[in-house]
Design a protein around this motif. Structure first.
Motif, mmCIF file in Angstrom:
data_model
loop_
_atom_site.group_PDB
_atom_site.id
_atom_site.type_symbol
_atom_site.label_atom_id
_atom_site.label_comp_id
_atom_site.label_asym_id
_atom_site.label_seq_id
_atom_site.Cartn_x
_atom_site.Cartn_y
_atom_site.Cartn_z
ATOM 1 N N ALA A 101 12.489 -58.439 -77.805
ATOM 2 C CA ALA A 101 13.286 -58.001 -76.648
ATOM 3 C C ALA A 101 13.696 -59.207 -75.806
ATOM 4 N N PHE A 102 14.986 -59.307 -75.548
ATOM 5 C CA PHE A 102 15.522 -60.313 -74.635
ATOM 6 C C PHE A 102 15.787 -59.611 -73.304
ATOM 7 N N VAL A 103 15.069 -60.015 -72.278
ATOM 8 C CA VAL A 103 15.093 -59.311 -70.990
ATOM 9 C C VAL A 103 15.621 -60.258 -69.910
ATOM 10 N N PHE A 104 16.601 -59.788 -69.168
ATOM 11 C CA PHE A 104 17.312 -60.630 -68.210
ATOM 12 C C PHE A 104 17.134 -60.138 -66.781
ATOM 13 N N ASP A 105 16.813 -61.049 -65.886
ATOM 14 C CA ASP A 105 16.977 -60.771 -64.466
ATOM 15 C C ASP A 105 18.481 -60.618 -64.209
ATOM 16 N N ALA A 106 18.844 -59.923 -63.156
ATOM 17 C CA ALA A 106 20.274 -59.684 -62.885
ATOM 18 C C ALA A 106 20.871 -60.711 -61.926
ATOM 19 N N TYR A 107 20.300 -60.782 -60.719
ATOM 20 C CA TYR A 107 20.928 -61.558 -59.638
ATOM 21 C C TYR A 107 20.668 -63.053 -59.791
ATOM 22 N N GLY A 108 21.753 -63.791 -59.986
ATOM 23 C CA GLY A 108 21.647 -65.237 -60.180
ATOM 24 C C GLY A 108 21.525 -65.619 -61.637
ATOM 25 N N THR A 109 21.194 -64.657 -62.483
ATOM 26 C CA THR A 109 20.998 -64.917 -63.914
ATOM 27 C C THR A 109 22.205 -64.428 -64.711
ATOM 28 N N LEU A 110 22.554 -63.164 -64.533
ATOM 29 C CA LEU A 110 23.762 -62.608 -65.149
ATOM 30 C C LEU A 110 24.937 -62.597 -64.168
ATOM 31 N N PHE A 111 24.617 -62.354 -62.898
ATOM 32 C CA PHE A 111 25.655 -62.201 -61.867
ATOM 33 C C PHE A 111 25.490 -63.255 -60.777
ATOM 34 N N GLU A 149 30.081 -55.510 -56.951
ATOM 35 C CA GLU A 149 31.196 -56.048 -57.742
ATOM 36 C C GLU A 149 31.047 -57.542 -57.961
ATOM 37 N N LEU A 150 29.809 -58.000 -58.047
ATOM 38 C CA LEU A 150 29.580 -59.438 -58.231
ATOM 39 C C LEU A 150 30.204 -59.923 -59.539
ATOM 40 N N THR A 151 30.645 -61.163 -59.520
ATOM 41 C CA THR A 151 31.184 -61.794 -60.728
ATOM 42 C C THR A 151 30.042 -62.156 -61.666
ATOM 43 N N HIS A 152 30.241 -61.930 -62.967
ATOM 44 C CA HIS A 152 29.196 -62.378 -63.897
ATOM 45 C C HIS A 152 29.531 -63.771 -64.413
ATOM 46 N N GLU A 168 6.182 -60.578 -77.307
ATOM 47 C CA GLU A 168 7.420 -60.250 -78.017
ATOM 48 C C GLU A 168 8.628 -60.246 -77.090
ATOM 49 N N VAL A 169 8.401 -60.613 -75.831
ATOM 50 C CA VAL A 169 9.466 -60.626 -74.822
ATOM 51 C C VAL A 169 9.862 -62.067 -74.503
ATOM 52 N N LEU A 170 11.161 -62.313 -74.488
ATOM 53 C CA LEU A 170 11.672 -63.535 -73.869
ATOM 54 C C LEU A 170 12.385 -63.096 -72.594
ATOM 55 N N PHE A 171 11.882 -63.571 -71.475
ATOM 56 C CA PHE A 171 12.399 -63.166 -70.165
ATOM 57 C C PHE A 171 13.187 -64.320 -69.559
ATOM 58 N N MET A 172 14.401 -64.027 -69.110
ATOM 59 C CA MET A 172 15.292 -65.022 -68.540
ATOM 60 C C MET A 172 15.524 -64.773 -67.053
ATOM 61 N N SER A 173 15.415 -65.814 -66.267
ATOM 62 C CA SER A 173 15.769 -65.711 -64.850
ATOM 63 C C SER A 173 16.199 -67.076 -64.339
ATOM 64 N N SER A 174 17.082 -67.064 -63.355
ATOM 65 C CA SER A 174 17.465 -68.311 -62.676
ATOM 66 C C SER A 174 16.561 -68.563 -61.469
ATOM 67 N N ASN A 175 15.728 -67.573 -61.138
ATOM 68 C CA ASN A 175 14.870 -67.685 -59.951
ATOM 69 C C ASN A 175 13.498 -68.230 -60.331
ATOM 70 N N PRO A 176 13.122 -69.399 -59.801
ATOM 71 C CA PRO A 176 11.826 -69.995 -60.161
ATOM 72 C C PRO A 176 10.639 -69.069 -59.898
ATOM 73 N N TRP A 177 10.668 -68.321 -58.801
ATOM 74 C CA TRP A 177 9.543 -67.426 -58.475
ATOM 75 C C TRP A 177 9.408 -66.314 -59.510
ATOM 76 N N ASP A 178 10.536 -65.857 -60.064
ATOM 77 C CA ASP A 178 10.536 -64.802 -61.075
ATOM 78 C C ASP A 178 9.996 -65.349 -62.400
ATOM 79 N N ILE A 179 10.400 -66.549 -62.719
ATOM 80 C CA ILE A 179 9.892 -67.216 -63.927
ATOM 81 C C ILE A 179 8.388 -67.441 -63.807
#
Length: 223
Positions: free
Chosen positions: A8-18, A95-98, A170-181
């Motif tokens: 599973a590839f799991v993504f944070d939303a804010y700052g990571t995708l948008f 309506e954030l830009t991705h 089995e998870v790869l988790f992606m985030s742009s936020n250091p605290w989330d990582i």
């Protein structure tokens, strides 16, 4: 190609995708020359309030917190926020830009489970994903609102295992936020820090397993 077994590839939303700061244009439209300052304080307080409410045990949805943080930002910057302006700015968050590579990366991950896992509540995430060009490429949109525990608490990340029926490793988790990582690494996920702004990692006793400038780097973990 890495030797991880990722299901599973799991993504944070804010700052990571948008891009959360794509609200700057709307802020500037309403409050000329104040947009960047409002956006920065707004985001800072949005995160701070989620952490503080978690500590105080006074959970509110991320949408409520986003509204409260906007009120604070406007007072601090010294502008008057009308009800109409408040609604316009909160709508801008739906309506954030991705980021440009997101759709292409998700296309490449089609054989795997893909999910968003965010502190955002569904009243924010659903419209955001629906207006994007890649909603159809996601299997799940998961929100901490289901457990009323904000990331980076371990109980929040537990939701990913429950809903996606995978093990931590089995998870790869992606985030742009250091605290989330830091939180996800501490929980036992493999983590990829998407360090878009060339930030410094927080000193919390854990480090990301991987660091990339954007999401394209994660494609090396396809088996």
């Amino acid at each position: 190609m890495s030797n991880l077994t990722i299901k599973a590839f799991v993504f944070d939303a804010y700052g990571t995708l948008f891009d959360v700061h794509s609200v700057i244009d709307k802020c500037n439209e309403i409050f000329p020359d104040k947009g960047e300052e409002i956006s920065q304080v707004w985001r800072q307080k949005q995160l701070e309030y989620s952490f503080l409410r978690q500590l105080m045990g006074t959970y509110e949805t991320f949408f409520s917190i986003t509204r409260e943080a906007l009120h604070f930002a406007c007072v601090q910057v010294g502008v008057d926020l009308s009800e109409d302006n408040e609604n316009e700015l909160l709508d801008a968050y739906l309506e954030l830009t991705h980021y440009e590579e997101v759709e292409q990366v998700l296309e490449h991950l089609k054989p795997y489970q893909t999910a968003i896992f965010s502190n955002g509540s569904l009243d924010m995430l659903s419209p955001l994903v629906e207006q994007s060009s890649f909603g159809h490429l996601l299997d799940e949109v998961l929100t901490v609102d289901e457990v009323k525990q904000f990331k980076p608490t371990p109980m929040a990340y537990q939701l990913v295992l429950k809903r996606l029926r995978v093990k931590r490793e089995e998870v790869l988790f992606m985030s742009s936020n250091p605290w989330d990582i830091a939180g996800a690494t501490n929980f036992g996920f493999h983590t990829a820090w998407i360090n878009r702004q060339d930030k410094v990692m927080d000193e919390l006793g854990v480090k990301p397993h991987f660091v990339y400038k954007d999401l394209r780097g994660i494609l090396e973990h396809k088996s």
